[in-house]
Design a protein around this motif. Structure first.
Motif, PDB file in Angstrom:
ATOM      1  N   TYR A  30     -15.439  44.204 -56.034  1.00 25.74           N
ATOM      2  CA  TYR A  30     -16.363  43.371 -56.805  1.00 25.74           C
ATOM      3  C   TYR A  30     -17.389  42.663 -55.925  1.00 25.74           C
ATOM      4  N   TRP A  31     -16.956  42.227 -54.782  1.00 22.87           N
ATOM      5  CA  TRP A  31     -17.807  41.449 -53.880  1.00 22.87           C
ATOM      6  C   TRP A  31     -18.362  42.381 -52.810  1.00 22.87           C
ATOM      7  N   LYS A  32     -19.543  42.904 -53.034  1.00 18.77           N
ATOM      8  CA  LYS A  32     -20.120  43.902 -52.125  1.00 18.77           C
ATOM      9  C   LYS A  32     -20.448  43.322 -50.748  1.00 18.77           C
ATOM     10  N   GLY A  33     -20.543  42.004 -50.643  1.00 16.20           N
ATOM     11  CA  GLY A  33     -20.759  41.377 -49.344  1.00 16.20           C
ATOM     12  C   GLY A  33     -19.522  41.400 -48.465  1.00 16.20           C
ATOM     13  N   THR A  34     -18.369  41.720 -49.056  1.00 10.36           N
ATOM     14  CA  THR A  34     -17.118  41.861 -48.311  1.00 10.36           C
ATOM     15  C   THR A  34     -16.847  43.350 -48.162  1.00 10.36           C
ATOM     16  N   LYS A  35     -16.940  43.844 -46.947  1.00 15.19           N
ATOM     17  CA  LYS A  35     -16.753  45.275 -46.716  1.00 15.19           C
ATOM     18  C   LYS A  35     -15.279  45.659 -46.599  1.00 15.19           C
ATOM     19  N   SER A  36     -14.480  44.802 -45.957  1.00 18.20           N
ATOM     20  CA  SER A  36     -13.063  45.111 -45.813  1.00 18.20           C
ATOM     21  C   SER A  36     -12.261  43.824 -45.621  1.00 18.20           C
ATOM     22  N   VAL A  37     -10.960  43.947 -45.894  1.00 17.27           N
ATOM     23  CA  VAL A  37     -10.026  42.830 -45.795  1.00 17.27           C
ATOM     24  C   VAL A  37      -8.816  43.300 -44.994  1.00 17.27           C
ATOM     25  N   ARG A  38      -8.399  42.468 -44.039  1.00 18.77           N
ATOM     26  CA  ARG A  38      -7.172  42.764 -43.285  1.00 18.77           C
ATOM     27  C   ARG A  38      -6.323  41.499 -43.266  1.00 18.77           C
ATOM     28  N   ASN A  39      -5.200  41.550 -43.978  1.00 18.58           N
ATOM     29  CA  ASN A  39      -4.303  40.393 -44.039  1.00 18.58           C
ATOM     30  C   ASN A  39      -3.539  40.251 -42.732  1.00 18.58           C
ATOM     31  N   ALA A  54     -20.812  42.221 -44.997  1.00 20.20           N
ATOM     32  CA  ALA A  54     -21.896  43.197 -44.940  1.00 20.20           C
ATOM     33  C   ALA A  54     -22.991  42.789 -43.955  1.00 20.20           C
ATOM     34  N   PHE A  55     -23.150  41.499 -43.691  1.00 18.32           N
ATOM     35  CA  PHE A  55     -24.175  41.038 -42.770  1.00 18.32           C
ATOM     36  C   PHE A  55     -23.801  41.435 -41.350  1.00 18.32           C
ATOM     37  N   VAL A 106     -18.360  28.700 -56.435  1.00 19.09           N
ATOM     38  CA  VAL A 106     -19.114  27.705 -55.679  1.00 19.09           C
ATOM     39  C   VAL A 106     -18.978  28.023 -54.194  1.00 19.09           C
ATOM     40  N   TRP A 107     -20.103  28.249 -53.563  1.00 20.98           N
ATOM     41  CA  TRP A 107     -20.158  28.442 -52.114  1.00 20.98           C
ATOM     42  C   TRP A 107     -20.683  27.153 -51.490  1.00 20.98           C
ATOM     43  N   ASP A 108     -20.081  26.742 -50.395  1.00 23.10           N
ATOM     44  CA  ASP A 108     -20.579  25.640 -49.585  1.00 23.10           C
ATOM     45  C   ASP A 108     -20.432  26.109 -48.144  1.00 23.10           C
ATOM     46  N   VAL A 109     -21.439  26.831 -47.659  1.00 22.62           N
ATOM     47  CA  VAL A 109     -21.334  27.516 -46.370  1.00 22.62           C
ATOM     48  C   VAL A 109     -22.584  27.336 -45.517  1.00 22.62           C
ATOM     49  N   LYS A 110     -22.408  27.601 -44.252  1.00 23.21           N
ATOM     50  CA  LYS A 110     -23.531  27.671 -43.320  1.00 23.21           C
ATOM     51  C   LYS A 110     -23.200  28.716 -42.272  1.00 23.21           C
ATOM     52  N   MET A 111     -24.223  29.232 -41.656  1.00 24.56           N
ATOM     53  CA  MET A 111     -24.031  30.163 -40.549  1.00 24.56           C
ATOM     54  C   MET A 111     -23.873  29.337 -39.282  1.00 24.56           C
ATOM     55  N   THR A 112     -23.071  29.842 -38.359  1.00 26.55           N
ATOM     56  CA  THR A 112     -22.758  29.080 -37.150  1.00 26.55           C
ATOM     57  C   THR A 112     -23.654  29.482 -35.984  1.00 26.55           C
ATOM     58  N   GLY A 113     -23.623  28.634 -34.979  1.00 29.02           N
ATOM     59  CA  GLY A 113     -24.331  28.920 -33.732  1.00 29.02           C
ATOM     60  C   GLY A 113     -25.819  29.173 -33.929  1.00 29.02           C
ATOM     61  N   MET A 114     -26.335  30.121 -33.166  1.00 32.88           N
ATOM     62  CA  MET A 114     -27.753  30.466 -33.213  1.00 32.88           C
ATOM     63  C   MET A 114     -28.170  31.008 -34.584  1.00 32.88           C
ATOM     64  N   MET A 115     -27.193  31.534 -35.332  1.00 35.55           N
ATOM     65  CA  MET A 115     -27.498  32.100 -36.650  1.00 35.55           C
ATOM     66  C   MET A 115     -27.734  31.008 -37.688  1.00 35.55           C
ATOM     67  N   LYS A 123     -28.704  32.307 -48.161  1.00 30.39           N
ATOM     68  CA  LYS A 123     -28.434  31.722 -49.479  1.00 30.39           C
ATOM     69  C   LYS A 123     -28.852  32.666 -50.609  1.00 30.39           C
ATOM     70  N   GLY A 124     -30.023  33.268 -50.517  1.00 31.11           N
ATOM     71  CA  GLY A 124     -30.487  34.196 -51.548  1.00 31.11           C
ATOM     72  C   GLY A 124     -29.601  35.428 -51.645  1.00 31.11           C
ATOM     73  N   HIS A 125     -29.175  35.953 -50.511  1.00 28.97           N
ATOM     74  CA  HIS A 125     -28.297  37.127 -50.499  1.00 28.97           C
ATOM     75  C   HIS A 125     -26.935  36.801 -51.118  1.00 28.97           C
ATOM     76  N   ILE A 126     -26.411  35.628 -50.773  1.00 29.52           N
ATOM     77  CA  ILE A 126     -25.111  35.226 -51.327  1.00 29.52           C
ATOM     78  C   ILE A 126     -25.233  35.035 -52.840  1.00 29.52           C
TER      79      ILE A 126
END
Length: 145
Positions: A30-39, A54-55, A106-115, A123-126
Motif C-alpha cells: 500500500y505504501w509505495k514509499g516503503t520498498k521493503s521491510v526487514r523485522n 523509495a528515496f 499523521v506524519w511529523d518528520v524531518k530529514m536528518t543531517g545535510m538532507m 513533504k509533497g512526496h510524502i
C-alpha cells in the motif's frame, strides 16, 4: 519538521480495516514509499525493523507500536528520516462493528543531517504517497465487505 495529515472515510467494519493496516509486514503493498521491510525483533506489540524507502533506497530504523484496533505508531529512530508516522482509526456510525471508519495518517518528520534542507520537498512526496496509500487501503477494505 514537516507535519502532514491525510484522512479517508472507509465504508467497512473496523475489524476489516484493522486487519489491513496492522499487517505491517505487507506495508509495501500500500505504501509505495516503503520498498521493503526487514523485522529485527518483536516484543509484544512492538516491532523493531529496518525499512528501505523509495528515496534513494535509503534504510531507516523504526520502532512500530501496535495499539489494537486504535492506531499504529512508527517511530523513525535512525536513518535519513526522524520523527513519527501514526495511522489511527475511529469508528463512525453503526453499532456492532458496522458503519464506517475514519482512517487518519499523521506524519511529523524531518530529514536528518545535510538532507534537512530537503524536508520541504519531501513533504509533497510524502503527502502524495500517503493519499495513494490511503486510497488503496480504502479500496481493499471496501472490496472485502
Amino acid at each position: 519538521m514537516a507535519e502532514i495529515v491525510v484522512d479517508v472515510e472507509i465504508r467497512a467494519p473496523p475489524g476489516t480495516v484493522w486487519k489491513i493496516i496492522s499487517d505491517v509486514d505487507n506495508e509495501p503493498t500500500y505504501w509505495k514509499g516503503t520498498k521493503s521491510v526487514r523485522n529485527i525483533s518483536r516484543q509484544e506489540n512492538t516491532i523493531r525493523r529496518e525499512i528501505t524507502i523509495a528515496f534513494r533506497d535509503q534504510k531507516c530504523m523504526q520502532d512500530v507500536i501496535l495499539y489494537p484496533e486504535e492506531k499504529i505508531e512508527a517511530v523513525f529512530t535512525d536513518g535519513i528520516i526522524k520523527g513519527t508516522k501514526t495511522v489511527s482509526m475511529e469508528q463512525r456510525g453503526g453499532d456492532g462493528g458496522d458503519g464506517s471508519v475514519l482512517l487518519r495518517t499523521v506524519w511529523d518528520v524531518k530529514m536528518t543531517g545535510m538532507m534537512g534542507m530537503f524536508t520541504g520537498m519531501l513533504k509533497g512526496h510524502i503527502r502524495n504517497g500517503t493519499e495513494m496509500a490511503m486510497q488503496s487501503i480504502k479500496e481493499a477494505a471496501e472490496k472485502s465487505v
